[in-house]
Design a protein around this motif. Structure first.
Motif, mmCIF file in Angstrom:
data_model
loop_
_atom_site.group_PDB
_atom_site.id
_atom_site.type_symbol
_atom_site.label_atom_id
_atom_site.label_comp_id
_atom_site.label_asym_id
_atom_site.label_seq_id
_atom_site.Cartn_x
_atom_site.Cartn_y
_atom_site.Cartn_z
ATOM 1 N N ASN A 250 -0.592 -3.231 -3.691
ATOM 2 C CA ASN A 250 -0.597 -1.991 -2.916
ATOM 3 C C ASN A 250 0.205 -2.081 -1.625
ATOM 4 O O ASN A 250 1.039 -1.210 -1.361
ATOM 5 N N SER A 254 3.558 0.092 -0.351
ATOM 6 C CA SER A 254 3.654 0.841 0.903
ATOM 7 C C SER A 254 4.786 0.310 1.773
ATOM 8 O O SER A 254 5.391 1.054 2.540
ATOM 9 N N LEU A 317 2.040 5.311 -4.178
ATOM 10 C CA LEU A 317 0.928 4.554 -3.598
ATOM 11 C C LEU A 317 -0.371 5.327 -3.773
ATOM 12 O O LEU A 317 -1.420 4.752 -4.083
ATOM 13 N N VAL A 320 -1.490 4.770 -7.312
ATOM 14 C CA VAL A 320 -1.929 3.412 -7.618
ATOM 15 C C VAL A 320 -3.217 3.064 -6.868
ATOM 16 O O VAL A 320 -4.113 2.429 -7.421
ATOM 17 N N ASP A 321 -3.296 3.476 -5.623
ATOM 18 C CA ASP A 321 -4.436 3.097 -4.799
ATOM 19 C C ASP A 321 -5.135 4.353 -4.265
ATOM 20 O O ASP A 321 -4.736 4.893 -3.241
#
Lengths: 327, 381
Positions: A250, A254, A317, A320-321
């Motif tokens: 992650n 970013s 992002l 994914v998170d």
């Protein structure tokens, strides 16, 4: 997710606004206004410009009015697709930057992929085998890549490619493909020419990504769940890739948002040295000859492009998170 | 690295428990071998900055076309088995076909060198007028250093590259320091306000930082640098470039400061200061900042290489410092094309100090970062 998306898009728009103000400032910075320089360049080429025409031009660009009105007029023109004229080339700005912008994007994305492919495996290895010989070598390699100025590295590689392989790498195409239509051979030729710029741009970014990957993975590796999995007899590499690496990913996504502007920046210098048909050399030439419309437009375009890239990586992002959506 | 308490004896433990924080940091720093070496390298570089004129053999601004692009030339220490510091004379010849100039060393003509020799006049540290140089032509040789000593060769105008690199260090290395000082001021103030007050102000400052970070810097710098009036003096351009570079570089430092502040805001000593009625400026600068000095120094060290590279890149493009100013970037402008690399590769030598100082500063910053928190269990990311 929707709220997150809206917030991100809003930040993006704000950034674009900031970039546009900065670009406008740069257009305004040189002494004298651009109509004067435009007329001067027309007259240098033998054209006569009457006083009425000059006055019309001035009114068109809102010169003599407060800066924010000039800015508004400029932005309004740009939104309608009128980017102004280049004094130097005497053609609309859009004509000059269109294809070059595409190649700039290709170069930046290529370097990004290079950085990922090189830095992530090295980072993972450095973390798992911390303080091993290869860890130190990787660190040294990363720092050296950081320390060599891009332009110099590009020059040396260009010379070596020419000296050892008799391979001329100025530009992006070999002479025989320069104006040929797109074909498999032309794509292959382009890829060949892209290797050196991508390696040069990539090496300067790999160092930071190696360190970030390593640091994040080290944090994860010390957590109890790793010990638990290991105690249960899980295969070591399988364990590492299944849990900690995924979590360490992650921050890597970013950070991509910050690598992108850096790559676009670097591509300008590398392109100047290697004479690549990206926006870099045009920007340099336009700045040196005070062709401010062209320069302002290029800076604005580069900024907008970066913002879009950053926005995409933010959205990625968010997918994914899920935790970042709430921040 | 191992935890220091593990390996020390009981007397060592006593020593550890009474050591001041500064001592602990120094001990931790010393464990990072590469960082210690780097520290020395950095010190040596800044000594060169101070004594560039003394260490130079020739006047960096004087050249003669008869001595253009002379390749680097060795110094001999022995002559027929006896110690004799000397260089050989050189003769320039023009190839009658390519018209290219080549130099031949002529070792029948030996020019004696000596330490602390007389050379061009200058003021040491800008104060003491003298003409002594660390290395120069011995007296009574009939030639000047400008005509005979070319440790690293000469450039296209016949100026001694070695002396020019030494003088270039002055510009290139101080731009890093001044730039970092400016970024630090901005970073501490804005990062401090952001972290100390939090809430709305924090949000605004953080968004601003995000925006600045997502703008590609080099095109913007180029734009700003190109707008500097050509009539400006070297000093003015120098400061303008520094300001332009630090205008975008403060964001990293601001983030570090803010992170520290957020963590520290809840500490007892800050509450105590607040309760005692201290002004917020005083709390930030007198109570909080000193407690993370070490972290700041580490971050600042890591920011210098970035500035040095930025100046080099801008000057290389012809948008930064311009001749007659001497900086590493300006010197590298001469090595801008492939011909230069093929025919006069020594013109790329100014890149060597660039690479060395950037590596050294990075490793030193790394070591400082580890040492900044001497109480933590040893671990650096």
């Amino acid at each position: 997710m929707l709220g997150y998306l809206i917030r991100r898009v809003l930040y993006g728009l704000l950034t674009i606004f900031a970039v546009s103000v900065l670009s406008f400032t740069i257009i305004q910075l040189p002494p004298g206004d651009y109509v004067t320089s435009y007329i001067a360049s027309l007259e240098a080429q033998g054209d006569e410009v009457s006083a009425e025409e000059a006055a019309a031009l001035r009114a068109y660009f809102g010169l003599g009015e407060p800066a924010y009105i000039q800015y508004g007029k400029w932005m309004w023109q740009i939104m309608q697709g009128n980017w102004g004229m280049s004094f130097q080339y005497r053609v609309p700005v859009t004509e000059i930057i269109g294809q070059r912008l595409l190649l700039t994007i290709v170069l930046a994305l290529g370097s990004l992929i290079f950085i990922w492919v090189v830095a992530i495996p090295i980072g993972i290895y450095s973390a798992v085998r911390q303080y091993s010989v290869l860890d130190y070598i990787a660190t040294m390699f990363g720092f050296t890549g950081l320390a060599i100025p891009d332009f110099l590295f590009a020059l040396v590689l260009m010379y070596l490619a020419w000296d050892w392989f008799n391979f001329s790498i100025g530009g992006l195409f070999s002479p025989e493909y320069l104006s040929a239509p797109w074909s498999l051979g032309r794509v292959f030729d382009l890829l060949q020419h892209l290797i050196i710029p991508i390696v040069v741009l990539g090496t300067s970014g790999t160092a930071s990504l190696i360190r970030i990957t390593r640091a994040n993975l080290l944090d994860e590796l010390r957590k109890p769940y790793v010990v638990t999995a290991r105690a249960k007899g899980m295969n070591e590499w399988q364990l590492i890739f299944k849990y900690p690496v995924r979590l360490a990913f992650n921050p890597i996504i970013s950070i991509t948002a910050y690598i992108l502007p850096f790559l676009v920046s670097g591509s300008v210098i590398v392109s100047v040295v290697l004479n690549l048909p990206t926006v870099g050399p045009v920007l340099l030439r336009s700045l040196l000859s005070q062709d401010m419309f062209l320069a302002g437009a290029i800076i604005l375009m580069i900024g907008v492009m970066t913002v879009i890239g950053t926005l995409l990586s933010d959205i990625l992002l968010g997918i994914v998170d899920p935790r970042v959506r709430l921040r | 690295m191992t935890e220091s308490t593990n390996s020390t004896t009981s007397t060592g433990e006593d020593r550890l428990s009474v050591a001041t924080q500064r001592q602990l940091m120094w001990w931790r720093f010393k464990k990072h071998k590469i960082a210690v070496i780097s520290l020395w390298v950095v010190i040596i570089f800044y000594i060169v900055v101070l004594g560039a004129e003394f260490l130079s053999t020739s006047d960096p601004t004087k050249g003669r076309s008869a001595r253009a692009v002379v390749p680097p030339q060795p110094i001999f220490t022995f002559d027929h088995g006896a110690f004799r510091l000397h260089v050989c004379g050189i003769k320039g010849e023009r190839d009658s076909y390519t018209l290219q100039k080549t130099y031949k060393t002529d070792c029948t003509q030996k020019i004696d060198l000596t330490f602390f020799a007389h050379g061009f006049a200058y003021k040491l540290f800008g104060l003491f007028p003298t003409d002594r140089h660390f290395l120069g032509v011995a007296e009574g040789q009939g030639v000047t250093a400008e005509e005979s000593i070319f440790l690293l060769g000469t450039d296209e105008q016949g100026r001694d590259l070695f002396s020019r690199i030494l003088h270039g260090s002055r510009t290139s290395l101080t731009i890093g320091l001044i730039g970092v000082a400016m970024s630090l001021t901005l970073g501490i103030t804005l990062g401090g306000i952001s972290g100390f007050f939090g809430g709305y102000i924090d949000n605004v400052i953080q968004r601003t930082i995000e925006i600045i970070r997502s703008i590609p810097t080099i095109p913007l710098w180029m734009g700003l640098a190109a707008a500097l009036p050509p009539s400006w003096s070297i000093i003015q351009i120098y400061f303008a470039i520094t300001v332009i570079i630090s205008l975008f570089a403060w964001t990293d430092l601001a983030r570090v400061v803010r992170g520290r502040f957020l963590a520290m805001r809840e500490e007892d000593f800050v509450t105590a200061a607040l309760v005692a009625g201290a002004k917020w400026q005083d709390i930030i600068f007198r109570h909080m900042v000193p407690s993370f000095y070490s972290h700041l120094i580490a971050s600042a060290t890591l920011a210098i290489p970035f500035m040095i590279l930025s100046e080099t890149a801008l000057s290389f493009l012809g948008l930064g410092l311009r001749p007659p100013a001497i900086s590493w970037g300006v010197l590298l402008q001469a090595a801008q094309n492939v011909q230069a690399i093929a025919l006069t590769p020594w013109l790329m030598l100014p890149a060597v100090p660039v690479i060395i100082i950037i590596l050294a500063l990075n490793f030193m910053g790394d070591g400082l970062r580890d040492a900044a928190d001497p109480y933590s269990a040893v671990e650096s990311g």
